[in-house]
Design a protein around this motif. Structure first.
Motif, PDB file in Angstrom:
ATOM      1  N   LEU A 121       0.961  -1.614   0.035  1.00 64.11           N
ATOM      2  CA  LEU A 121       0.045   0.374  -0.305  1.00 64.11           C
ATOM      3  C   LEU A 121       0.967   1.605  -0.561  1.00 64.11           C
ATOM      4  N   TYR A 122       0.441   1.914  -0.740  1.00 60.41           N
ATOM      5  CA  TYR A 122       1.323   3.668  -0.598  1.00 60.41           C
ATOM      6  C   TYR A 122       0.330   4.647  -0.305  1.00 60.41           C
ATOM      7  N   VAL A 123       0.894   5.354   0.406  1.00 57.00           N
ATOM      8  CA  VAL A 123      -0.310   7.032   0.873  1.00 57.00           C
ATOM      9  C   VAL A 123       0.793   7.558   0.545  1.00 57.00           C
ATOM     10  N   GLU A 124      -0.412   9.023  -1.072  1.00 55.56           N
ATOM     11  CA  GLU A 124       0.535  10.086  -1.204  1.00 55.56           C
ATOM     12  C   GLU A 124       0.197  11.634  -0.745  1.00 55.56           C
TER      13      GLU A 124
ATOM     14  N   ASP B  54       2.749  18.910   4.294  1.00 57.02           N
ATOM     15  CA  ASP B  54       3.044  18.112   5.005  1.00 57.02           C
ATOM     16  C   ASP B  54       4.074  17.072   4.896  1.00 57.02           C
ATOM     17  N   ALA B  55       4.543  16.456   3.982  1.00 57.03           N
ATOM     18  CA  ALA B  55       5.797  15.769   4.196  1.00 57.03           C
ATOM     19  C   ALA B  55       6.485  16.265   5.025  1.00 57.03           C
ATOM     20  N   GLU B  56       7.129  18.104   4.866  1.00 53.63           N
ATOM     21  CA  GLU B  56       8.022  18.629   5.240  1.00 53.63           C
ATOM     22  C   GLU B  56       7.210  18.325   7.240  1.00 53.63           C
ATOM     23  N   ARG B  57       6.318  18.643   6.865  1.00 53.78           N
ATOM     24  CA  ARG B  57       5.434  18.763   8.946  1.00 53.78           C
ATOM     25  C   ARG B  57       6.271  17.977   9.581  1.00 53.78           C
ATOM     26  N   LEU B  58       5.962  16.637   9.031  1.00 58.69           N
ATOM     27  CA  LEU B  58       5.755  15.201   9.661  1.00 58.69           C
ATOM     28  C   LEU B  58       7.033  14.739   9.408  1.00 58.69           C
ATOM     29  N   GLY B  59       8.349  15.370   8.540  1.00 63.51           N
ATOM     30  CA  GLY B  59       9.402  14.593   8.808  1.00 63.51           C
ATOM     31  C   GLY B  59       9.174  13.361   7.897  1.00 63.51           C
ATOM     32  N   VAL B  60       9.209  13.362   6.295  1.00 61.87           N
ATOM     33  CA  VAL B  60       8.881  12.124   5.900  1.00 61.87           C
ATOM     34  C   VAL B  60       9.258  12.560   4.613  1.00 61.87           C
ATOM     35  N   LYS B  61      10.091  11.604   3.879  1.00 57.28           N
ATOM     36  CA  LYS B  61      10.099  11.425   2.007  1.00 57.28           C
ATOM     37  C   LYS B  61       9.591  10.010   2.215  1.00 57.28           C
ATOM     38  N   SER B  62       9.495  10.116   0.283  1.00 51.61           N
ATOM     39  CA  SER B  62       9.286   9.291  -0.319  1.00 51.61           C
ATOM     40  C   SER B  62      10.090   8.368  -0.127  1.00 51.61           C
ATOM     41  N   GLY B  63       9.780   7.052   0.287  1.00 52.18           N
ATOM     42  CA  GLY B  63      10.326   5.957   0.280  1.00 52.18           C
ATOM     43  C   GLY B  63      10.318   5.291   2.217  1.00 52.18           C
TER      44      GLY B  63
ATOM     45  N   VAL C  42       5.459   6.094   1.867  1.00 53.08           N
ATOM     46  CA  VAL C  42       5.232   6.683   1.254  1.00 53.08           C
ATOM     47  C   VAL C  42       5.562   7.931   0.066  1.00 53.08           C
ATOM     48  N   LEU C  43       4.902   8.318  -0.736  1.00 57.31           N
ATOM     49  CA  LEU C  43       5.140   9.093  -1.991  1.00 57.31           C
ATOM     50  C   LEU C  43       4.760  10.229  -1.586  1.00 57.31           C
ATOM     51  N   VAL C  44       5.843  11.410  -1.816  1.00 58.89           N
ATOM     52  CA  VAL C  44       5.513  12.988  -2.219  1.00 58.89           C
ATOM     53  C   VAL C  44       5.310  13.356  -3.119  1.00 58.89           C
ATOM     54  N   ASN C  45       4.469  14.180  -3.549  1.00 59.39           N
ATOM     55  CA  ASN C  45       3.758  14.854  -4.794  1.00 59.39           C
ATOM     56  C   ASN C  45       2.449  15.818  -4.451  1.00 59.39           C
ATOM     57  N   ASP C  46       2.358  16.538  -5.504  1.00 58.52           N
ATOM     58  CA  ASP C  46       1.714  17.189  -5.310  1.00 58.52           C
ATOM     59  C   ASP C  46      -0.104  16.720  -5.618  1.00 58.52           C
ATOM     60  N   ALA C  47      -0.117  15.206  -5.763  1.00 58.20           N
ATOM     61  CA  ALA C  47      -1.752  15.252  -6.630  1.00 58.20           C
ATOM     62  C   ALA C  47      -2.415  15.492  -5.003  1.00 58.20           C
ATOM     63  N   PRO C  48      -2.229  15.180  -4.090  1.00 59.81           N
ATOM     64  CA  PRO C  48      -3.488  15.703  -3.198  1.00 59.81           C
ATOM     65  C   PRO C  48      -3.329  16.717  -2.611  1.00 59.81           C
ATOM     66  N   PRO C  49      -3.908  18.132  -2.966  1.00 58.24           N
ATOM     67  CA  PRO C  49      -4.060  19.244  -1.394  1.00 58.24           C
ATOM     68  C   PRO C  49      -3.173  19.388  -0.232  1.00 58.24           C
TER      69      PRO C  49
ATOM     70  N   ASN D 256      13.103  -1.839  -5.537  1.00 55.42           N
ATOM     71  CA  ASN D 256      12.118  -2.587  -6.688  1.00 55.42           C
ATOM     72  C   ASN D 256      11.416  -1.313  -7.075  1.00 55.42           C
ATOM     73  N   THR D 257      10.943  -0.135  -6.278  1.00 54.65           N
ATOM     74  CA  THR D 257      10.486   0.638  -7.053  1.00 54.65           C
ATOM     75  C   THR D 257      10.807   2.007  -7.032  1.00 54.65           C
ATOM     76  N   SER D 258      10.455   2.392  -7.972  1.00 54.85           N
ATOM     77  CA  SER D 258      10.293   3.555  -8.618  1.00 54.85           C
ATOM     78  C   SER D 258       9.752   5.363  -7.711  1.00 54.85           C
ATOM     79  N   LEU D 259      10.905   5.690  -6.957  1.00 58.09           N
ATOM     80  CA  LEU D 259       9.795   7.049  -5.927  1.00 58.09           C
ATOM     81  C   LEU D 259      10.250   7.758  -7.287  1.00 58.09           C
ATOM     82  N   LEU D 260       9.897   7.892  -7.950  1.00 62.18           N
ATOM     83  CA  LEU D 260      10.019   9.156  -8.573  1.00 62.18           C
ATOM     84  C   LEU D 260       8.517  10.231  -8.829  1.00 62.18           C
TER      85      LEU D 260
END
Length: 872
Positions: free
Chosen positions: A770-773, A778-787, A803-810, A862-866
């Motif tokens: 499972l992944y979460v965008e 919010d990622a900066e506030r939570l201190g998380v990055k992709s992967g 975690v997948l960090v992107n601009d998809a969700p507001p 084995n996961t692309s985090l681009l």
């Protein structure tokens, strides 16, 4: 080194290879495919006169336009004679739907075929019964006899509603008209239970009563309308992901200006042809949006309503249309019910509230600006030069179907189309994109099940999730073609309770006469089960599927089902209602049987048991199901439809999927061209005639007029707007514990619960968990990055995700993949259902997120985090 072995070359089918016509087993688009089967070692040559395809493989195929054949389209199967055969499943160029195109789903059809040397060897081969904590193989005769005795016993003792079910419906999981007719006949007539539910929801109901009760079936347009529209509206529909070929082959063709010649043929004389526009209504920046923006951002409008506020937004756009005078006065006057229109104007358009005040309330609640609301109204309804009506096609899907206040939302969108005159003309329509293909035919006139509709039609129907969880009156539970441990709302609580109830019966069976052994034989075992159901809170669970699923771990009987390609199947696609046959080209593994065969044999055995005791009244309800072939079932179902010898102007009177008069011979003859339902028999010629586009003449109401509906009143304050299942997250400090809105959805790569995909290694590695965008803010506030790994949690349940960090969700909202084969974000969804329809709200909850220590190295390797949301 590659993760997977690659082939230097693929075998080419010889000229005498067997050819079958089929339709993709996956999504709503219904791409056509050609199947070639021939013995291993007997291959065709590279020259066009040496192979079944007539293609010159001595030359490089033209890019995109040539014949596509890739590794995933080939497999090796074992025939009934025990010999090995090549299978090549390629997109059909004869299909009007995909025209040789294909998606990542359909492109792997061949890989899903059973093989003892591939991961698909995990298919179920034999019926199995639970004995203690093990499953033991038994014969079909024993399994059928056991189930029939238990169903008959509880029905006779506690009534038909003691039997409940959650089963594929109208085409889900690759099942079509045949399986769905058999399911309906068994439960609606043989059993007569009301405790029915559909694979992806907790009740037996339509997700779109809000449109159907206006007189409009949700499947009313044709794929050509996407090529002809001035404006395409995708409302809660991420078509690039979930209807890929419909989007790329037809919507984009229009958006790129490639369909002008088609428009010239269909438009009125002198009508302008303008560059197509696209409106996407979705809280996320989806791939459907970014693909269109990469072509021309100026012709794309993105509306991002706050979760659950879509019906308010739809009515606000309609109000803007009204204020600007862009509504279709002639259409409203001639084709709609003017009495109910007054209610719509008062309750939905709120004409007694000044426009600026109304829009101000809407902005506060939805988060969508007045400028964007009015721009949407302009793109949908502002007449073109010369006074010609704008042609708008509105397509909606799970983003709103599974939203808050289901009935009001679907009604609001359907009525926006009616207000602007966008039904029954080329380039118009308003309806579902669809989740999967459809194959709905069920007994209604002869049903003993007392089916109900929305709250306005005798309903809403009972919530079966709550029934089997908490009501001891539920004794038997059938689950087929779905895995509710993953896919039902509030799944963690559901799984806990169903497990407790099935375990209670299992424990009772394991202590037979003071010994560890259990009763031998189906008759004695059935007696013990019935005794256990009377003395415990137990639940007898029967699971029918192709593979072992999560819920099958708690089953008492597991039955192996035949799959796509292993029995003839018929269904329609959603964008055109195109009926075709997906023909059989291989045998099912082991003793696996088609679903229709299974239901028919249980009913027939119940008939025999009733006859043996002289109860011929009940026996008659179980008769007529001893079918021998799939076509027998297909033709039996056709008898349920009314007289379809009607003129074209009366097509609205027919059920949407009426196929009366169609045979397998006819479908094999027309091949990929198919026939569009509802099918009529022309009164003048006696010939079968399809329906290209619905509601050109009348709507499906007694007087042929569109019926309006007035939305419930609403408050602009979120704490007063949302139901208790959500407002609890704004109380007692929960707003700090659970600061994020959570929504969920699908991936192009994984289909449904991944019942096939879990056995396709490349898909497993592409989406390893499972992944979460999460938005970068919010990622900066939570201190998380992709992967990174996080735990997502709330008052309903928990899930671990990548975690997948992107601009998809507001900012303030996170998006999660709905489920994978052993994990589900439905653990976090609430138990809310619309009180008018019992349709759940999958698409919103509130969550907290906690970063986990460490990582899973195999996932990271084995996961692309681009960034996965940019197509520029």
């Amino acid at each position: 080194m590659a993760l997977f072995a690659r082939k230097d070359q693929l075998p080419i089918p010889p000229k005498d290879a067997e050819k079958r016509t089929t339709v993709c087993q996956y999504c709503n688009v219904g791409c056509g495919y050609d199947v070639y089967v021939w013995p291993v070692g007997k291959n065709g040559g590279a020259k066009p006169n040496e192979n079944a395809l007539g293609v010159d493989f001595t030359k490089q195929q033209p890019a995109l336009a040539g014949q596509t054949i890739v590794e995933n389209m080939h497999s090796v199967i074992t025939g009934k004679d025990g010999k090995q055969y090549n299978v090549l499943i390629i997109p059909s160029k004869d299909s009007p739907i995909n025209r040789g195109n294909y998606s990542i789903r359909g492109g792997t059809n061949a890989q899903t075929t059973y093989s003892p040397t591939k991961p698909t060897r995990a298919r179920l081969h034999h019926p199995m019964i639970r004995v203690g904590d093990e499953f033991m193989p038994i014969s079909w005769d024993e399994a059928i006899d056991l189930i029939a005795r238990v169903v008959k016993g509880v029905k006779d003792t506690y009534g038909p509603d003691s039997v409940a079910m959650k089963i594929h419906d109208h085409g889900g999981s690759g099942s079509g008209f045949e399986d769905n007719w058999a399911v309906g006949k068994f439960f609606f007539i043989a059993v007569g239970t009301r405790m029915l539910s559909i694979h992806n929801r907790p009740a037996y109901n339509s997700e779109v009563w809000g449109q159907r009760e206006r007189g409009v079936h949700e499947l009313n347009y044709t794929y050509e309308d996407a090529r002809l529209a001035d404006t395409i509206v995708l409302w809660g529909a991420n078509s690039f992901e979930t209807a890929s070929v419909f989007y790329t082959e037809h919507m984009l063709a229009n958006f790129q200006g490639a369909t002008e010649e088609e428009k010239k043929k269909e438009y009125l004389k002198g009508e302008p042809i303008e560059p197509a526009r696209m409106i996407i209504v979705d809280p996320r920046r989806t791939s459907s949006l970014t693909v269109a923006e990469s072509i021309d951002k100026s012709r794309v409008l993105h509306l991002r309503p706050n979760l659950g506020t879509d019906y308010v937004l739809a009515n606000a756009i309609a109000r803007a249309v009204w204020e600007k005078g862009w509504h279709d006065k002639e259409f409203i006057q001639r084709r709609t019910d003017l009495k109910t229109f007054e209610e719509y104007k008062k309750k939905s358009l709120m004409l007694d509230v000044p426009y600026d005040e109304f829009i101000s309330r809407v902005e506060k609640l939805t988060g969508v600006s007045k400028a964007d609301i009015e721009k949407a109204a302009e793109w949908i309804a502002k007449p073109k030069s010369g006074g010609f009506r704008r042609r708008t096609l509105i397509i909606y899907e799970k983003g709103v179907i599974w939203g808050y206040k289901n009935y009001d939302t679907i009604a609001a969108i359907a009525q926006l189309a009616a207000l602007t005159g966008n039904y029954g003309k080329p380039g118009t329509g308003c309806g579902r994109q669809g989740g999967h293909q459809e194959g709905y035919v069920r007994p209604h006139g002869s049903s003993r099940a007392k089916l109900v509709g929305s709250i306005y039609a005798g309903g809403p129907p009972p919530n079966i999730d709550e029934y089997v969880k908490n009501d001891p009156k539920a004794k038997v539970y059938f689950v087929s073609g779905t895995d509710p441990y993953l896919s039902t709302p509030n799944a963690q609580e559901y799984k806990k309770r169903v497990h407790e109830r099935t375990l209670a019966l299992t424990k009772y069976l394991s202590h037979y006469s003071g010994f560890a052994g259990e009763p031998a034989g189906s008759e004695e075992r059935a007696k013990r089960i019935l005794e256990g159901l009377s003395k415990t809170d137990g639940l007898f669970l029967v699971v029918i599927n192709m593979y072992e699923t999560e819920i099958s771990r708690d089953a008492h009987v597991i039955l192996p089902a035949a799959g796509w390609g292993e029995t003839p199947t018929t269904y329609i696609n959603c964008n055109s209602r195109l009926l075709r046959i997906a023909d059989q080209f291989m045998e099912p593994p082991g003793d696996a049987k088609p679903d229709w065969w299974i239901w028919g044999r249980i009913a027939t055995r119940m008939k025999e048991l009733y006859e043996a005791e002289g109860n011929y009244e009940e026996a008659k309800y179980c008769s007529g199901m001893d079918w021998k072939t799939a076509e027998e079932v297909f033709l039996d179902g056709a008898n349920e439809f009314p007289n379809n010898r009607l003129p074209e102007e009366d097509e609205a009177m027919l059920p949407a999927e009426c196929y009366k008069g169609v045979t397998y011979e006819y479908l094999r003859k027309v091949g990929q061209k198919g026939i569009q339902v509802p099918v009529r028999i022309d009164p003048k010629t006696g010939q079968l005639v399809g329906t290209k586009r619905r509601y050109t003449h009348k709507f499906g109401t007694p007087d042929g007029k569109f019926k309006w509906y007035g939305t419930d009143p609403w408050e602009p304050d979120p704490k007063k707007f949302y139901p208790p299942q959500i407002t609890k997250y704004f109380e007692n400090g929960n707003e700090n514990r659970f600061p994020f809105w959570f929504t969920n959805g699908r991936s192009q790569i994984i289909w449904q619960t991944g019942y096939h995909d879990r056995y396709l290694p490349e898909k497993v590695y592409t989406v390893p968990m499972l992944y979460v965008e999460i938005n970068p803010v919010d990622a900066e506030r939570l201190g998380v990055k992709s992967g990174d790994l996080v735990e997502v949690y709330n008052l309903e349940g928990n899930a671990v995700a990548l975690v997948l960090v992107n601009d998809a969700p507001p900012p303030g909202t996170v998006f999660g993949l709905m489920y994978r084969w052993r994990e589900s974000f439905n653990h976090l969804t609430t138990s809310y259902t619309d009180p008018k329809t019992t349709i759940p709200w999958y698409k919103a909850s509130r969550v907290g997120i906690r970063k986990l220590k460490g990582s899973l190295e195999s996932v990271l390797k084995n996961t692309s985090l681009l960034p996965n949301n940019s197509f520029i």
